[in-house]
Design an enzyme around this catalytic site. Structure first.
Site, PDB file in Angstrom:
ATOM      1  CD  GLU A  85      -2.483  -1.633   2.521  1.00 50.26           C
ATOM      2  OE1 GLU A  85      -3.897  -2.102   2.572  1.00 50.26           O
ATOM      3  OE2 GLU A  85      -1.583  -1.268   3.426  1.00 50.26           O
TER       4      GLU A  85
ATOM      5  NE  ARG B 141       1.410  -3.308   5.055  1.00 48.87           N
ATOM      6  CZ  ARG B 141       0.262  -3.829   5.605  1.00 48.87           C
ATOM      7  NH1 ARG B 141      -0.919  -3.119   5.417  1.00 48.87           N
ATOM      8  NH2 ARG B 141       0.227  -5.044   6.171  1.00 48.87           N
TER       9      ARG B 141
ATOM     10  NE  ARG C 284      -1.755  -2.432  11.169  1.00 53.31           N
ATOM     11  CZ  ARG C 284      -2.234  -3.057  10.180  1.00 53.31           C
ATOM     12  NH1 ARG C 284      -3.776  -2.792   9.813  1.00 53.31           N
ATOM     13  NH2 ARG C 284      -1.828  -3.558   9.182  1.00 53.31           N
TER      14      ARG C 284
END
Length: 546
Positions: free
Chosen positions: A392, A408, A479
């Protein structure tokens, strides 16, 4: 000193100063770095930690003051919750709540025993469904009564908490989960938010998934109901769960006003050997993903590989065309997969349209690249991979006209060092790529999608200026700690002073940035508070301009 550090210091100061009188429980307060959200019942706004003194204590009442909020009438109700630890906000355990009735102070009546050791409590705030996103919320505990008397603690200053909107929470509108945000601004200022509407579960393709859209006509305060814009229904006689569309990217042609949304369509499924499975129906429970094993294979046929779709709108996102399938014209036959990279595409200064894209090469190894159009979307051309084992990505045009691709990188997964986003640039629309000096050296990531955006604004001297903005979870493994950063030198440096942690919760962590106006940007992202959240950040706040 950046805003995130100031916020942390204020929180630590409050925790240090709020000690109870001798011989009574000690109370510590902390305001988390999270927005207070409209369209969500009781956003966590203040954590209270009660540390016992060895004697049984029962909370009998609590007085709360939010009079320093921009508009106290934004707040509809307050709830007090208990949780098992210091990090989780447990909505299942509300021990008291009260409506505000337009008042700036509320008293909660309680009969809550404190634990023999430590009790974690949270105050949650429910806002009106529609508020001005420039407004801030102040929540201060001014009095705590117990069966042993009133706890005394030093006064403290409550920080002003950012507001936002919960566009979607799990189960709303009959959708189990929404994921993968993208956002753009139409020429008339309408905000266009797109995401996966995952009807049955939060799982990735293959599944019953459409690309959905919500529009805002007032800078993000309110949003239209969810509408599907890429939905392949029961195409080919297969169930909707075998015609999923995911990973959308939105692009606005700044010259024509046409809006494009690209998505990846998976029709049916392939087995472990990459062969088409016959006889699938709504009861079939086999599952495979385009990035898993042989879930997508070489060729361009719909029974061999996932399909790259593009729909468009010429009326500001109100209606959408039947999608074009550009797979046969853009995917190299030897590639296993070719797909949009989620987020937002760009219009270059010369009018070229650019989608960030990704795929799997002839050996199934992931790559990132770009796909562009020089004729306003009539035809599309695919560039060469910028790097391998990356996925991504987001693109931005730099001041010299080159394109930066921020990717990414799977090599970062779980590693503290080295860790950093892979960054490459191209001057020839992706035919050749040069690795950027910052590549894998800055912008720590937990191997997660991130957003890159060039924002144009008016400088204090009234000249036109631009800034490169980047948002992602700042952690090498988890995250969490979603942070917005600004670079004033085309991404050569990302000063800590020009960064804002806007959501510390642990969630899926994807984000997308757009302009609300020259002085403010909006971020659509995945939060630990809700599937899809929108916040507004003033440019002066991150650039530290007055």
């Amino acid at each position: 000193m950046n805003a995130s550090l100031k916020f942390a210091i204020a929180s630590l100061y409050a925790a240090a100063c709020l000690s109870a009188m001798a011989g009574s429980p000690r109370i510590e307060f902390r305001h988390p770095a999270v927005p207070v959200l409209s369209r969500l019942t009781h956003s966590p706004a203040l954590r209270m930690t009660a540390i016992a003194d060895g004697n049984a204590t029962i909370l009998k009442g609590m007085t709360l003051d939010f009079g320093k909020s921009t508009d106290p009438t934004d707040i509809r109700s307050i709830g007090l919750y208990v949780s098992a630890d210091s990090t989780s906000f447990d909505r299942a355990h509300c021990i008291a709540s009260a409506t505000t009735d337009g008042q700036a102070k509320v008293k909660l009546a309680l009969n809550a025993p404190l634990s023999a050791d430590t009790t974690y409590m949270w105050l949650g705030v429910t806002l009106r469904d529609s508020i001005d996103l420039t407004h801030r919320i102040s929540l201060k505990c001014t009095r705590i009564d117990t069966d042993r008397g009133t706890l005394r603690f030093r006064s403290y200053t409550s920080p002003l908490l950012r507001t936002g909107v919960a566009l979607h929470t799990a189960g709303r509108d009959g959708v189990a989960s929404c994921r993968i945000p993208g956002i753009a601004t139409a020429p008339d200022g309408t905000l266009l938010a797109i995401y996966d509407a995952r009807y049955d579960s939060s799982r990735d393709l293959q599944g019953n998934i459409d690309i959905a859209l919500q529009r805002s006509l007032d800078g993000g305060s309110t949003w239209t109901p969810m509408q599907p814009v890429l939905d392949m229904g029961t195409w080919g006689g297969l169930a909707e769960k075998h015609n999923g569309v995911s990973d959308a990217c939105i692009l606005v042609d700044r010259n024509t006003g046409r809006i494009f949304v690209a998505g990846l369509w998976m029709h049916g499924m392939l087995d472990a050997d990459g062969k088409w499975i016959e006889g699938l129906d709504s009861t079939s429970d086999y599952w495979i993903h385009q990035w898993k094993g042989r879930g997508s294979q070489p060729g361009t046929d719909i029974r061999s590989t996932c399909q790259f779709l593009i729909t468009h709108s010429d009326d500001g996102g109100v209606t959408w065309s039947f999608p074009d399938n550009i797979t046969a014209h853009t995917k190299r036959p030897e590639w296993w997969l070719f797909a949009p990279a989620p987020g937002q595409g760009i219009t270059l200064s010369d009018g070229t349209l650019v989608f960030p894209t990704q795929g799997r090469d002839s050996k199934g190894i992931p790559f990132s690249n770009i796909t562009y159009s020089t004729d306003h979307g009539r035809t599309w051309t695919t560039g060469n991979p910028a790097y391998d084992d990356v996925t991504e990505c987001n693109a931005a045009e730099l001041s010299d006209g080159s394109i930066m691709l921020n990717m990414r990188d799977n090599r970062n997964r779980g590693h503290l060092s080295p860790n950093g986003r892979r960054v490459c640039t191209t001057t020839d629309l992706g035919r050749t790529w040069t690795e950027h000096p910052t590549s894998r050296k800055v912008l720590t990531e937990p191997t997660c999608m991130a957003s890159l955006y060039r924002h144009e604004y008016i400088a204090p001297d009234s000249s036109k200026a631009s800034v490169l903005l980047f948002a992602n979870p700042v952690h090498h493994k988890l995250r969490r700690n979603l942070t917005l950063r600004a670079s004033l030198d085309d991404g050569a440096t990302w000063p800590e002073a020009n960064s804002i942690m806007f959501d510390e919760t642990r969630g899926m962590g994807y984000s997308s940035i757009t302009a609300i106006n020259p002085g403010a940007i909006g971020i659509l992202y995945e939060s630990g508070l809700a599937d899809m959240v929108f916040v507004r950040i003033e440019l002066n706040e991150i650039l530290k301009q007055k």
